[in-house]
Design an enzyme around this catalytic site. Sequence first.
Site, PDB file in Angstrom:
ATOM      1  N   VAL A 184       0.642  -1.038  -0.036  1.00 35.73           N
ATOM      2  CA  VAL A 184      -0.010   0.120  -0.035  1.00 35.73           C
ATOM      3  C   VAL A 184       0.706   1.327  -0.025  1.00 35.73           C
ATOM      4  O   VAL A 184       0.694   2.310  -0.799  1.00 35.73           O
ATOM      5  CB  VAL A 184      -1.025  -0.111   1.089  1.00 35.73           C
ATOM      6  CG1 VAL A 184      -1.849   1.382   1.145  1.00 35.73           C
ATOM      7  CG2 VAL A 184      -1.895  -1.289   1.144  1.00 35.73           C
ATOM      8  N   LYS A 224      -6.953  -2.032   9.592  1.00 35.91           N
ATOM      9  CA  LYS A 224      -8.022  -2.674  10.050  1.00 35.91           C
ATOM     10  C   LYS A 224      -7.959  -3.203  11.281  1.00 35.91           C
ATOM     11  O   LYS A 224      -8.756  -3.296  12.070  1.00 35.91           O
ATOM     12  CB  LYS A 224      -8.902  -3.641   9.134  1.00 35.91           C
ATOM     13  CG  LYS A 224      -7.862  -4.939   8.719  1.00 35.91           C
ATOM     14  CD  LYS A 224      -8.424  -5.762   7.742  1.00 35.91           C
ATOM     15  CE  LYS A 224      -7.591  -6.951   7.472  1.00 35.91           C
ATOM     16  NZ  LYS A 224      -6.395  -6.410   6.563  1.00 35.91           N
ATOM     17  N   GLU A 260     -10.628   5.146   5.867  1.00 31.25           N
ATOM     18  CA  GLU A 260     -11.389   4.535   4.706  1.00 31.25           C
ATOM     19  C   GLU A 260     -10.913   3.541   4.334  1.00 31.25           C
ATOM     20  O   GLU A 260     -11.553   2.389   4.071  1.00 31.25           O
ATOM     21  CB  GLU A 260     -11.780   5.652   3.557  1.00 31.25           C
ATOM     22  CG  GLU A 260     -12.464   5.235   2.553  1.00 31.25           C
ATOM     23  CD  GLU A 260     -13.842   5.166   2.856  1.00 31.25           C
ATOM     24  OE1 GLU A 260     -14.511   5.950   3.265  1.00 31.25           O
ATOM     25  OE2 GLU A 260     -14.354   3.588   2.723  1.00 31.25           O
ATOM     26  N   VAL A 306     -11.143  -0.733   5.486  1.00 33.40           N
ATOM     27  CA  VAL A 306     -12.465  -1.600   4.959  1.00 33.40           C
ATOM     28  C   VAL A 306     -12.643  -1.650   3.415  1.00 33.40           C
ATOM     29  O   VAL A 306     -12.954  -0.577   2.947  1.00 33.40           O
ATOM     30  CB  VAL A 306     -13.653  -1.392   5.618  1.00 33.40           C
ATOM     31  CG1 VAL A 306     -14.687  -2.304   5.201  1.00 33.40           C
ATOM     32  CG2 VAL A 306     -13.491  -1.488   7.322  1.00 33.40           C
ATOM     33  N   ILE A 318     -13.015   0.747  -2.291  1.00 31.83           N
ATOM     34  CA  ILE A 318     -14.401   1.032  -2.179  1.00 31.83           C
ATOM     35  C   ILE A 318     -14.635   2.215  -1.352  1.00 31.83           C
ATOM     36  O   ILE A 318     -14.560   1.929  -0.217  1.00 31.83           O
ATOM     37  CB  ILE A 318     -15.299  -0.070  -1.885  1.00 31.83           C
ATOM     38  CG1 ILE A 318     -14.950  -1.389  -2.843  1.00 31.83           C
ATOM     39  CG2 ILE A 318     -16.748   0.083  -1.892  1.00 31.83           C
ATOM     40  CD1 ILE A 318     -15.675  -2.565  -2.297  1.00 31.83           C
ATOM     41  N   GLY A 353      -0.765 -14.966  -4.938  1.00 34.90           N
ATOM     42  CA  GLY A 353      -0.755 -13.750  -4.135  1.00 34.90           C
ATOM     43  C   GLY A 353      -1.800 -13.503  -3.108  1.00 34.90           C
ATOM     44  O   GLY A 353      -1.705 -12.269  -2.727  1.00 34.90           O
ATOM     45  N   GLU A 392      -2.312 -16.066   1.768  1.00 31.61           N
ATOM     46  CA  GLU A 392      -0.891 -16.266   2.312  1.00 31.61           C
ATOM     47  C   GLU A 392      -0.546 -17.617   2.415  1.00 31.61           C
ATOM     48  O   GLU A 392      -1.632 -18.720   2.536  1.00 31.61           O
ATOM     49  CB  GLU A 392      -0.894 -15.454   3.665  1.00 31.61           C
ATOM     50  CG  GLU A 392      -1.165 -13.866   3.647  1.00 31.61           C
ATOM     51  CD  GLU A 392      -1.145 -13.019   4.998  1.00 31.61           C
ATOM     52  OE1 GLU A 392      -0.454 -13.343   5.770  1.00 31.61           O
ATOM     53  OE2 GLU A 392      -2.127 -12.279   4.972  1.00 31.61           O
ATOM     54  N   LYS A 434     -13.322  -6.488   9.837  1.00 29.82           N
ATOM     55  CA  LYS A 434     -14.067  -5.151   8.781  1.00 29.82           C
ATOM     56  C   LYS A 434     -15.524  -5.130   9.321  1.00 29.82           C
ATOM     57  O   LYS A 434     -16.025  -3.965   9.338  1.00 29.82           O
ATOM     58  CB  LYS A 434     -13.838  -5.631   7.533  1.00 29.82           C
ATOM     59  CG  LYS A 434     -12.462  -5.614   6.879  1.00 29.82           C
ATOM     60  CD  LYS A 434     -12.354  -6.354   5.653  1.00 29.82           C
ATOM     61  CE  LYS A 434     -10.716  -6.361   5.056  1.00 29.82           C
ATOM     62  NZ  LYS A 434     -10.256  -7.168   4.146  1.00 29.82           N
ATOM     63  N   GLY A 482      -5.536  -4.702  -2.943  1.00 30.25           N
ATOM     64  CA  GLY A 482      -4.413  -4.054  -4.136  1.00 30.25           C
ATOM     65  C   GLY A 482      -3.817  -2.975  -3.706  1.00 30.25           C
ATOM     66  O   GLY A 482      -4.211  -1.992  -2.915  1.00 30.25           O
TER      67      GLY A 482
END
Lengths: 432, 432
Positions: free
Chosen positions: B14, B105, B129, B132, B136, B187, B190, B205, B302
């Site tokens: 990220v 999270k 944001e 979760v 989206i 991927g 895990e 979540k 992603g």
Amino acid sequence: MREINIALLGFGTVGRGVAEVIRRNSKIIEDQIDCKLRITHVLVRNTEKYRDLDILKDVVVTDDFNCVIDAAPEIIIEVMGGIHPAKEYIFEALNHRINVVSANKDLVALFGPEIMHTATENKVNFSCEASVAGGIPILKPLHDSLAANQIESIIGIVNGTTNFILSDMDDSGVSYSDALRVAQKKGYAEADPTNDVCGYDAARKLAILASIGFRANVTFDDVLVEGIEKISQKDIQYASEMNYTIKLLAVAMRQENGIALNVYPAFVPRSHPLASVKGSYNAIYVTGNIVEDVMFYGRGAGSLPTASAVMGDVISTAKHILNHSTGTEMMLTETKRIPFYSSLKLKNAYYFRLLVDDMTGVLSQIAAAYADNNISIREVVQKSRIEDAAELMIITEETPRENIIHVEKALQVLPCMRQVANIIRVMDDGKR
Amino acid sequence: MREINIALLGFGTVGRGVAEVIRRNSKIIEDQIDCKLRITHVLVRNTEKYRDLDILKDVVVTDDFNCVIDAAPEIIIEVMGGIHPAKEYIFEALNHRINVVSANKDLVALFGPEIMHTATENKVNFSCEASVAGGIPILKPLHDSLAANQIESIIGIVNGTTNFILSDMDDSGVSYSDALRVAQKKGYAEADPTNDVCGYDAARKLAILASIGFRANVTFDDVLVEGIEKISQKDIQYASEMNYTIKLLAVAMRQENGIALNVYPAFVPRSHPLASVKGSYNAIYVTGNIVEDVMFYGRGAGSLPTASAVMGDVISTAKHILNHSTGTEMMLTETKRIPFYSSLKLKNAYYFRLLVDDMTGVLSQIAAAYADNNISIREVVQKSRIEDAAELMIITEETPRENIIHVEKALQVLPCMRQVANIIRVMDDGKR
């Protein structure tokens, strides 16, 4: 407890919904903002009609806008619709430093930036989430949550009437005119359905969505519009046989040199999330260069769903009032125009339904017409035979719109051609 | 142009996405806020690993959090994940009056209200944001746009790993273990998939979604969890034959006396919008007492999609900084607990797959067990015969969970019973 006084302009379907939400969910709202929302005034044309309504028993019902302004409410909710006098009222309210929440797509699609600038100058809020797609949260998420994205495309099913008609034709096998009659009976379509079935309503909503998504000033006039009037049960059926459903799409698409803005019916693959948007539901499918695909789905109209969006804006505005921060949240402020990409260059696959003489050599004539216009054919199927005529279905590869217009003319003058019955775009499933 | 300095804690998937968005879309962002966002510091464990990255060439890469704090950035983005030391870093940043955006999270599900209170006390923003459903937009729309609603239920497909596995089993007919192996190879899962396949990730979540939707303090421990480990290809196939697909659902449901919180696999009717959420996509289906049904759909994970959500928060925070209004937008502040509705009372239709002796009288024994536990049977189908055993599929009417637990025990001790192979909830299509 602190109170915020609210005036309602208009008391039709959405206005009643707003009053009902404030009554039914008052505790939920008060718990969030520690403040009571109170409707003090309702402006209507004929006050007599509303005098005895229980829900308006502590409310001043008036036909005089000055009476509303003089009462100096902190928020005015405009749910009367139409351009005049809604426009004048909204500007006057903003210039009196009253925050405004509006559900008026006609007005926002035409005067969004002007209204927003007046609000900012007066340090008050103007918000209009309910102007597109009823209860679905879309304008704020598109503006705020997706702010880091270059928006590549917005594809919306934003007109409940046409979606109801097309879904009914798909589900029940009825004709266009029968489906329209059912929609009118159920109150989903008006007596004169032009505004909906010709795509004008969808075009207004697309103008608002594109203005926010592409951060530019897009108006109704920028959108090229085709309606659903020519869609027949046969088209629906042939689409279905190939695992497509027909939807009226409002499409804003970034191209190399501008934005293409169109409303048109299209074959949508059944595996696409937009295909499962049925009846009076709406959805907006957004592609950004970072987020990839997101979709927002829900009730696109109706008294309470639309009131949900209006009241979301009202609660946000109330928070701003309590925080002394009104006038800081703006969208639709862009006055800059963007180049519009000629829809003639826009590529799509196309479906053709042709009625031709049933005789040898016909297919080669037709194939030649496509070839002459640089159109590759993906599929040809003879669907049925009626006396000495044959019905052909042709699916093309991706082709610029202008070639399609040319081939349509060429087909129409072929000796074997009885009727070019329909031409409809085919949405590719893309990488999904 | 005004600049806002940003520090990144963590530079994994990220973190790289965030740096990439700031580079790729800088003009889009600057046009909106009239201000430049600049990453000045990146905190990582092993600085050597990152020294030569082109994207970090003007950035201080450090393993010392004090160095970050001393630089006094205006925004810290926490994308390191896990509880420690992310929690300590975030509290220290907030106490230094630095705005924080987090995608964490685990942390938000456990300490959301505490963090939010510290942010408010220090008049800075904390937003999450991205914690979760990746890209989206859901937390802000749920909190703001749907604020006028009493939320009745939240049904999420919020774990990409399990959704990929179940979609693959459905589309390609592979076994659970083969689908898991593919997910691991790609991927999506895990090496130790427990956290995903057992439903713990979805439960975290759900805790965040329910906290916002029901305006209460809901934590991971409040959620009852079942995973997908027992779902076999046979279950998928039988579901498919009845026009269902199996999804792992995270469900928060308002009941008369509290909220029921569960994660479980369920049969979802193919006509339901959640059924078309495939692969690593996520969706959250929310029902409110005003808006009816809305759904939010998109990439649930992603690098870039998650960075889209992070950067949406960063841009909002930047606007607050420029408007001097940080610390006014809060969510997840509720510390009040709500009564939790016993999941034992929760009603669902259920699917049973039973392996029984293939002999006369078996069905009457089984039917008696259901009847003894007050369970009505909607459908019984003998699916296959393997030597002297028969496989039965039974669908019940809506039944409280506790009766299902009782009948499972009763079935297990029947002389004819070889195996209670699986029991899975069946989601009704409701009024849709």
